[in-house]
Design a protein around this motif. Structure first.
Motif, PDB file in Angstrom:
ATOM      1  N   PHE A   1       0.841  -1.203   0.000  1.00  0.00           N
ATOM      2  CA  PHE A   1       0.000   0.000   0.000  1.00  0.00           C
ATOM      3  C   PHE A   1       0.876   1.253   0.000  1.00  0.00           C
ATOM      4  O   PHE A   1       0.582   2.233  -0.696  1.00  0.00           O
ATOM      5  CB  PHE A   1      -0.925   0.010   1.213  1.00  0.00           C
ATOM      6  N   ALA A   2       1.957   1.243   0.803  1.00  0.00           N
ATOM      7  CA  ALA A   2       2.842   2.405   0.888  1.00  0.00           C
ATOM      8  C   ALA A   2       3.515   2.687  -0.446  1.00  0.00           C
ATOM      9  O   ALA A   2       3.652   3.842  -0.859  1.00  0.00           O
ATOM     10  CB  ALA A   2       3.890   2.179   1.978  1.00  0.00           C
TER      11      ALA A   2
ATOM     12  N   ARG B   1       2.374   1.816  -3.410  1.00  0.00           N
ATOM     13  CA  ARG B   1       1.367   2.207  -4.402  1.00  0.00           C
ATOM     14  C   ARG B   1       0.963   3.668  -4.225  1.00  0.00           C
ATOM     15  O   ARG B   1       0.814   4.408  -5.205  1.00  0.00           O
ATOM     16  CB  ARG B   1       0.143   1.304  -4.284  1.00  0.00           C
ATOM     17  N   LYS B   2       0.780   4.096  -2.974  1.00  0.00           N
ATOM     18  CA  LYS B   2       0.291   5.456  -2.714  1.00  0.00           C
ATOM     19  C   LYS B   2       1.413   6.465  -2.487  1.00  0.00           C
ATOM     20  O   LYS B   2       1.139   7.658  -2.337  1.00  0.00           O
ATOM     21  CB  LYS B   2      -0.636   5.435  -1.486  1.00  0.00           C
ATOM     22  N   LYS B   3       2.658   5.987  -2.414  1.00  0.00           N
ATOM     23  CA  LYS B   3       3.789   6.873  -2.125  1.00  0.00           C
ATOM     24  C   LYS B   3       3.547   7.659  -0.839  1.00  0.00           C
ATOM     25  O   LYS B   3       3.741   8.875  -0.758  1.00  0.00           O
ATOM     26  CB  LYS B   3       4.024   7.843  -3.286  1.00  0.00           C
ATOM     27  N   ALA B   4       3.097   6.950   0.184  1.00  0.00           N
ATOM     28  CA  ALA B   4       2.774   7.584   1.462  1.00  0.00           C
ATOM     29  C   ALA B   4       3.229   6.682   2.606  1.00  0.00           C
ATOM     30  O   ALA B   4       3.654   5.543   2.397  1.00  0.00           O
ATOM     31  CB  ALA B   4       1.270   7.852   1.553  1.00  0.00           C
TER      32      ALA B   4
ATOM     33  N   ILE C   1       2.811   4.818   6.583  1.00  0.00           N
ATOM     34  CA  ILE C   1       1.805   4.071   7.326  1.00  0.00           C
ATOM     35  C   ILE C   1       1.876   4.461   8.799  1.00  0.00           C
ATOM     36  O   ILE C   1       2.875   5.008   9.274  1.00  0.00           O
ATOM     37  CB  ILE C   1       1.988   2.551   7.167  1.00  0.00           C
TER      38      ILE C   1
ATOM     39  N   ARG D   1       9.200   4.722   6.525  1.00  0.00           N
ATOM     40  CA  ARG D   1       7.817   4.698   6.060  1.00  0.00           C
ATOM     41  C   ARG D   1       6.801   4.565   7.193  1.00  0.00           C
ATOM     42  O   ARG D   1       5.594   4.505   6.947  1.00  0.00           O
ATOM     43  CB  ARG D   1       7.606   3.520   5.095  1.00  0.00           C
TER      44      ARG D   1
ATOM     45  N   ALA E   1      -1.013   5.834   3.821  1.00  0.00           N
ATOM     46  CA  ALA E   1      -1.181   4.707   2.902  1.00  0.00           C
ATOM     47  C   ALA E   1      -1.932   3.565   3.557  1.00  0.00           C
ATOM     48  O   ALA E   1      -2.653   2.819   2.891  1.00  0.00           O
ATOM     49  CB  ALA E   1       0.182   4.227   2.427  1.00  0.00           C
ATOM     50  N   CYS E   2      -1.772   3.408   4.873  1.00  0.00           N
ATOM     51  CA  CYS E   2      -2.362   2.278   5.589  1.00  0.00           C
ATOM     52  C   CYS E   2      -2.266   2.552   7.084  1.00  0.00           C
ATOM     53  O   CYS E   2      -1.358   3.250   7.540  1.00  0.00           O
ATOM     54  CB  CYS E   2      -1.599   1.001   5.230  1.00  0.00           C
TER      55      CYS E   2
ATOM     56  N   THR F   1      -8.864   4.790   3.433  1.00  0.00           N
ATOM     57  CA  THR F   1      -7.584   4.247   3.881  1.00  0.00           C
ATOM     58  C   THR F   1      -7.787   2.830   4.387  1.00  0.00           C
ATOM     59  O   THR F   1      -8.718   2.586   5.165  1.00  0.00           O
ATOM     60  CB  THR F   1      -6.992   5.111   5.006  1.00  0.00           C
TER      61      THR F   1
END
Length: 218
Positions: free
Chosen positions: A42-43, A45-48, A50, A73, A99-100, A125
């Motif tokens: 998820f991180a 994919r979303k470039k974000a 957790i 992350r 992201a999660c 989310t």
């Protein structure tokens, strides 16, 4: 594994529960890495980042990094009890910038899981709820829940090698319940350094392994 899921993958705005197959340290570690691998994907994919909330810090950072979830992350938060952990997770979900969200608890009733599901939907989310064992003989997934999927993860024997050593770890992955779909179980190779699982077969036998997995799921 995505094919037999009702949403053809984990829903990105819903609650998903995970528990170890037993109270042993091995199964507990397998469930933790299963969660971390999903979060890593998820991180990526979303470039974000957790958010990981828990009441007792027992995570091993090098192990998480081996499944693709580096320390840069993760935001950690520690609460004194499950209610504080759940409240932090709910706030993080509603923020909508992560992201999660992951939370580790020993107890969460149906009201608490419904709040998490609603917060996940509002914040768009994914929420991964790690239910830790309270009693050795009782599975944490026995109670009612509003989760979209519920997973039970355990260790399985690794592939024998032609030389002394340990092969890639394998997990017993069981989907206990899913909304609008059927349960299933698979034996999979553990997450690689990108968080991806694999069917336990050499490349030249991959098609046969896929057919066997589909038959087992059916």
């Amino acid at each position: 594994m995505d094919d037999p899921l009702a949403d053809h993958g984990l829903h990105g705005a819903g609650l998903h529960e995970i528990a170890a197959a037993s109270a042993t340290l091995n199964d507990d570690a397998a469930a933790t890495l299963f969660i971390a691998g999903i979060a890593a994907r998820f991180a990526a994919r979303k470039k974000a980042d957790i958010f990981w909330a828990l009441s007792r810090f027992d995570l091993y950072a090098p192990g998480l990094e081996q499944v693709g979830l580096g320390p840069d992350r993760i935001f950690y938060a520690q609460g004194l009890k499950d209610s504080a952990v759940l409240a932090m997770a709910e706030d993080a979900l509603r923020d909508g910038s992560l992201a999660c969200v992951i939370a580790e608890v020993k107890a969460a009733d149906q009201t608490a899981t419904r709040r998490l599901q609603l917060a996940a939907a509002d914040g768009k989310t994914p929420m991964l709820l790690f239910r830790r064992h309270r009693l050795r003989e009782r599975c944490p997934l026995m109670g009612l829940s509003s989760a979209m999927t519920r997973w039970r993860i355990g260790c399985a024997p690794s592939e024998p090698l032609p030389h002394p050593g340990i092969g890639r770890p394998r997990w017993s992955v069981e989907l206990v319940r899913q909304r609008n779909g059927n349960p299933f179980s698979l034996e999979l190779e553990a997450c690689d350094d990108t968080g991806r699982l694999a069917l336990p077969a050499p490349a030249r036998h991959r098609a046969a392994a896929t057919a066997r997995a589909t038959n087992r799921a059916a």
